[in-house]
Design a protein around this motif. Structure first.
Motif, PDB file in Angstrom:
ATOM      1  N   VAL A  93      -7.904  -4.656  99.605  1.00 25.11           N
ATOM      2  CA  VAL A  93      -6.431  -5.235  99.904  1.00 25.11           C
ATOM      3  C   VAL A  93      -6.503  -5.890 101.270  1.00 25.11           C
ATOM      4  N   GLU A  94      -7.853  -6.672 101.298  1.00 23.89           N
ATOM      5  CA  GLU A  94      -8.631  -7.427 102.418  1.00 23.89           C
ATOM      6  C   GLU A  94      -8.520  -8.982 101.375  1.00 23.89           C
ATOM      7  N   ILE A  95      -9.214  -8.273  99.695  1.00 28.11           N
ATOM      8  CA  ILE A  95      -9.542  -9.739  99.275  1.00 28.11           C
ATOM      9  C   ILE A  95      -8.074 -10.066  98.172  1.00 28.11           C
ATOM     10  N   ASN A  96      -6.852  -8.868  98.655  1.00 27.18           N
ATOM     11  CA  ASN A  96      -5.645  -9.908  98.076  1.00 27.18           C
ATOM     12  C   ASN A  96      -5.056 -10.543  99.544  1.00 27.18           C
ATOM     13  N   ARG A  97      -5.752 -10.164 100.059  1.00 25.97           N
ATOM     14  CA  ARG A  97      -4.939 -10.754 101.075  1.00 25.97           C
ATOM     15  C   ARG A  97      -5.413 -12.312 101.410  1.00 25.97           C
ATOM     16  N   ARG A  98      -6.281 -11.950 101.341  1.00 29.18           N
ATOM     17  CA  ARG A  98      -7.260 -13.617 101.266  1.00 29.18           C
ATOM     18  C   ARG A  98      -6.978 -14.776  99.939  1.00 29.18           C
ATOM     19  N   GLY A  99      -5.962 -14.113  99.356  1.00 29.73           N
ATOM     20  CA  GLY A  99      -5.420 -14.746  97.923  1.00 29.73           C
ATOM     21  C   GLY A  99      -4.941 -14.470  96.499  1.00 29.73           C
ATOM     22  N   LEU A 100      -6.397 -13.790  96.550  1.00 35.94           N
ATOM     23  CA  LEU A 100      -6.816 -12.952  94.845  1.00 35.94           C
ATOM     24  C   LEU A 100      -5.448 -11.883  94.266  1.00 35.94           C
ATOM     25  N   THR A 101      -5.322 -12.872  92.855  1.00 41.47           N
ATOM     26  CA  THR A 101      -4.451 -11.729  92.307  1.00 41.47           C
ATOM     27  C   THR A 101      -5.490 -11.088  91.629  1.00 41.47           C
ATOM     28  N   ILE A 102      -4.815  -9.225  92.075  1.00 31.73           N
ATOM     29  CA  ILE A 102      -5.831  -8.367  90.785  1.00 31.73           C
ATOM     30  C   ILE A 102      -4.912  -6.948  90.234  1.00 31.73           C
ATOM     31  N   LEU A 103      -5.002  -6.497  89.420  1.00 26.94           N
ATOM     32  CA  LEU A 103      -4.538  -5.774  88.624  1.00 26.94           C
ATOM     33  C   LEU A 103      -5.171  -4.695  88.310  1.00 26.94           C
ATOM     34  N   LEU A 104      -4.665  -3.419  88.876  1.00 24.74           N
ATOM     35  CA  LEU A 104      -5.669  -2.299  89.516  1.00 24.74           C
ATOM     36  C   LEU A 104      -5.178  -1.237  88.273  1.00 24.74           C
ATOM     37  N   VAL A 105      -6.307  -0.813  86.800  1.00 22.19           N
ATOM     38  CA  VAL A 105      -5.653   0.144  86.494  1.00 22.19           C
ATOM     39  C   VAL A 105      -6.641   1.308  87.661  1.00 22.19           C
ATOM     40  N   GLU A 106      -6.025   2.539  87.266  1.00 19.57           N
ATOM     41  CA  GLU A 106      -6.375   4.119  88.095  1.00 19.57           C
ATOM     42  C   GLU A 106      -6.105   4.957  87.065  1.00 19.57           C
ATOM     43  N   GLN A 107      -6.135   5.723  87.652  1.00 24.18           N
ATOM     44  CA  GLN A 107      -5.712   6.885  87.257  1.00 24.18           C
ATOM     45  C   GLN A 107      -5.138   8.013  89.090  1.00 24.18           C
ATOM     46  N   ASN A 108      -6.626   7.188  90.197  1.00 19.11           N
ATOM     47  CA  ASN A 108      -5.768   7.714  90.840  1.00 19.11           C
ATOM     48  C   ASN A 108      -4.899   7.378  91.443  1.00 19.11           C
ATOM     49  N   VAL A 109      -3.610   7.881  91.158  1.00 12.11           N
ATOM     50  CA  VAL A 109      -1.975   7.109  90.849  1.00 12.11           C
ATOM     51  C   VAL A 109      -0.924   7.525  92.319  1.00 12.11           C
ATOM     52  N   ARG A 110      -1.573   8.103  93.418  1.00 14.24           N
ATOM     53  CA  ARG A 110      -1.283   7.888  94.608  1.00 14.24           C
ATOM     54  C   ARG A 110      -2.337   6.729  95.642  1.00 14.24           C
ATOM     55  N   GLN A 111      -3.207   6.054  95.766  1.00 14.68           N
ATOM     56  CA  GLN A 111      -3.674   5.482  96.167  1.00 14.68           C
ATOM     57  C   GLN A 111      -3.696   3.534  95.380  1.00 14.68           C
ATOM     58  N   ALA A 112      -3.370   3.627  93.724  1.00 15.36           N
ATOM     59  CA  ALA A 112      -2.810   2.405  93.646  1.00 15.36           C
ATOM     60  C   ALA A 112      -1.729   1.940  94.112  1.00 15.36           C
ATOM     61  N   LEU A 113      -0.503   3.342  93.559  1.00 13.08           N
ATOM     62  CA  LEU A 113       0.565   2.862  95.114  1.00 13.08           C
ATOM     63  C   LEU A 113       1.394   2.498  95.632  1.00 13.08           C
ATOM     64  N   LYS A 114      -0.084   2.555  96.473  1.00 12.96           N
ATOM     65  CA  LYS A 114      -0.359   2.325  98.256  1.00 12.96           C
ATOM     66  C   LYS A 114      -0.311   1.453  98.301  1.00 12.96           C
ATOM     67  N   ILE A 115      -1.230   0.858  97.469  1.00 15.98           N
ATOM     68  CA  ILE A 115      -1.864  -0.895  97.612  1.00 15.98           C
ATOM     69  C   ILE A 115      -0.255  -1.886  96.738  1.00 15.98           C
ATOM     70  N   ALA A 116      -0.090  -1.722  95.672  1.00 12.98           N
ATOM     71  CA  ALA A 116       0.350  -2.451  95.155  1.00 12.98           C
ATOM     72  C   ALA A 116       1.575  -2.566  95.463  1.00 12.98           C
ATOM     73  N   ARG A 117       1.926  -4.192  95.279  1.00 18.49           N
ATOM     74  CA  ARG A 117       3.496  -4.474  95.608  1.00 18.49           C
ATOM     75  C   ARG A 117       4.264  -4.175  93.973  1.00 18.49           C
ATOM     76  N   HIS A 118       3.108  -4.374  93.080  1.00 17.72           N
ATOM     77  CA  HIS A 118       4.012  -3.844  92.202  1.00 17.72           C
ATOM     78  C   HIS A 118       3.337  -2.422  90.729  1.00 17.72           C
ATOM     79  N   GLY A 119       3.989  -2.051  90.497  1.00 19.84           N
ATOM     80  CA  GLY A 119       4.011  -0.743  89.247  1.00 19.84           C
ATOM     81  C   GLY A 119       3.833  -0.816  88.152  1.00 19.84           C
ATOM     82  N   TYR A 120       3.115  -0.521  87.013  1.00 19.76           N
ATOM     83  CA  TYR A 120       3.457  -0.049  85.979  1.00 19.76           C
ATOM     84  C   TYR A 120       2.759   1.187  85.328  1.00 19.76           C
TER      85      TYR A 120
END
Length: 237
Positions: free
Chosen positions: A181-208
């Motif tokens: 979240v901090e890295i993203n706050r500094r401007g970096l775009t992130i694509l996060l692949v995760e099996q931990n769906v709850r954690q991933a969606l908590k910090i993601a603006r968009h999800g697929y």
């Protein structure tokens, strides 16, 4: 919001088996986007195709307005797409500092590389404390920090993360996700692949949500967390 990465009809096959079956999605500049789903759904294969490590059977990948579909992996890294692989892939017989400096292999300005190293140590104080230790002596969580830190040394525009929480203790997972979240706050775009769906969606603006190589749901992270289908399939609802 400008689009940094646009993927159209991406298909990837292993021999005669199509692991990814025509994915179409995009990433907005400066956002965290999550690609979630069960093991074997095609998430890691998608990242390998975006990185140039697997060649698509069909489809188009555009990054920052350029068609990168046919580019080799090292050229894609030079354009600013950097992946943190599943399993971390750090060099265990090198020190923490040596691993980090290796991440800057596409860069030449020593002063800027030193500044990036300071930034990584500020993000991950544990790495600074262990700079002269062999990377193989780090805990799993510290190795994951090192893998992320090494990727940041390349000065990416897009960070691809493959299962960063895998095998980590819950407290370490929280720390890794806070740092993302901090890295993203500094401007970096992130694509996060995760099996931990709850954690991933908590910090993601968009999800697929991907199932058997196809995107079956697309929405904001918040809406996907509240979606009964997602809850039932992935959140133990």
């Amino acid at each position: 919001m400008s689009v940094l990465l646009r993927v159209r009809d991406l298909a990837v096959a292993y021999g005669h088996i199509e692991a990814v079956k025509g994915l179409t999605f995009h990433l907005n500049t400066g956002e965290i986007t999550a690609l979630v789903g069960a093991n074997g759904a095609g998430k890691s294969t998608t990242l390998l195709a975006l990185s140039g490590l697997l060649k698509p059977a069909r489809g188009k990948i555009e990054f920052d307005g350029e068609d990168i579909t046919a580019l080799p992996a090292h050229q894609i890294v030079k354009r600013g797409v950097v992946q943190v692989a599943e399993g971390r892939a750090i060099l265990t017989t090198l020190t923490v500092a040596e691993n980090l400096v290796l991440g800057a292999y596409t860069r030449t300005d020593k002063a800027e590389i030193a500044a990036s190293l300071d930034e990584v140590y500020a993000l991950f104080p544990r790495l600074k404390d262990r700079a002269d230790q062999f990377a193989g002596n780090l805990s799993g969580g510290e190795q994951q920090m090192l893998a992320i830190g090494r990727a940041l040394m390349a000065k990416p525009k897009l960070l691809l993360l493959d299962e960063p929480s895998m095998g980590l203790a819950p407290i370490m997972v929280q720390e890794i996700f806070r740092t993302l979240v901090e890295i993203n706050r500094r401007g970096l775009t992130i694509l996060l692949v995760e099996q931990n769906v709850r954690q991933a969606l908590k910090i993601a603006r968009h999800g697929y949500v991907i199932e058997t190589g196809e995107i079956v749901l697309a929405d904001s992270g918040e809406n996907l967390l509240a979606n009964p289908k997602v809850e039932e399939a992935y959140l133990g609802g």
